[in-house]
Design a protein around this motif. Structure first.
Motif: not given
Length: 202
Positions: A6, A9-10, A13
């Motif tokens: 997560t 991804d933030d 990316g």
């Protein structure tokens, strides 16, 4: 691995993640009460495997093995970061008077407290507390319950101006706990992913 994914991804990316797992490193360290020479060797072998396999950078996701990353990094051709180095730097920047460190297991919490103290002003008070039931709630996917347990443990620890969630596994509760407590709450995954991105693009 989910909190790390997560965070990447933030914050990073464009990175292509490669997850390497020795799924008893944490439980073996917990049983041993910390790192042993054999456990250090196993983590160094994972780091070497990643580097030899072509990784552009390596991030450890277990706080207890941070010292192994710090020891290995100077001799390797790519950045190797501990899970909580960036968190420690941010905690030092905030210059708190009292810090409460929360974690799901005793060995990891104790280790985070000891290493965080080395990064802060000697006058800073750093206390560690295990959040009973948090690991089980997170394993069951009950994030609201885990957040409630973390917030309750923080309140019981007394007034503080900074809360540190010592392990990646507690990251999903960060926002809810910060809202409940009204003080800054630091969690390592996003800070670590941001730091790794800066290293790769330096």
């Amino acid at each position: 691995m989910a909190p790390a994914a997560t965070a990447f991804d933030d914050e990073f990316g464009e990175a292509r993640r490669w997850n390497l797992l020795d799924d008893t490193l944490i439980s073996d360290a917990e049983r041993a009460g910390g790192l042993t020479p054999a456990l250090r060797s196993r983590m160094r072998a994972l780091i070497s495997y990643a580097v030899e396999g072509g990784a552009d950078a390596v991030l450890l996701s277990c706080s207890m093995y941070g010292p192994v990353a710090d020891e290995a990094a100077p001799g390797l051709p790519v950045p190797v970061l501990s899970s909580d180095g960036a968190l420690f730097a941010e905690a030092a920047r905030l210059a708190p008077e009292r810090v409460v460190v929360l974690g799901p297991i005793e060995a990891g919490t104790r280790d985070t407290v000891a290493r965080l103290r080395a990064h802060l002003d000697p006058r800073t008070t750093v206390d560690g507390h295990v959040v009973a039931g948090a690991r089980e709630a997170l394993a069951a996917g009950d994030i609201p319950r885990a957040a409630e347990l973390v917030a309750e443990t923080a309140r019981a620890a007394g007034e503080t101006d900074l809360v540190v969630l010592g392990q990646f596994s507690l990251a999903p509760v960060r926002d809810a706990v910060e809202a409940a407590l009204g003080v800054p709450v630091l969690s390592p995954p996003h800070l670590a992913a941001r730091a790794l991105r800066a290293e790769v693009h330096a």
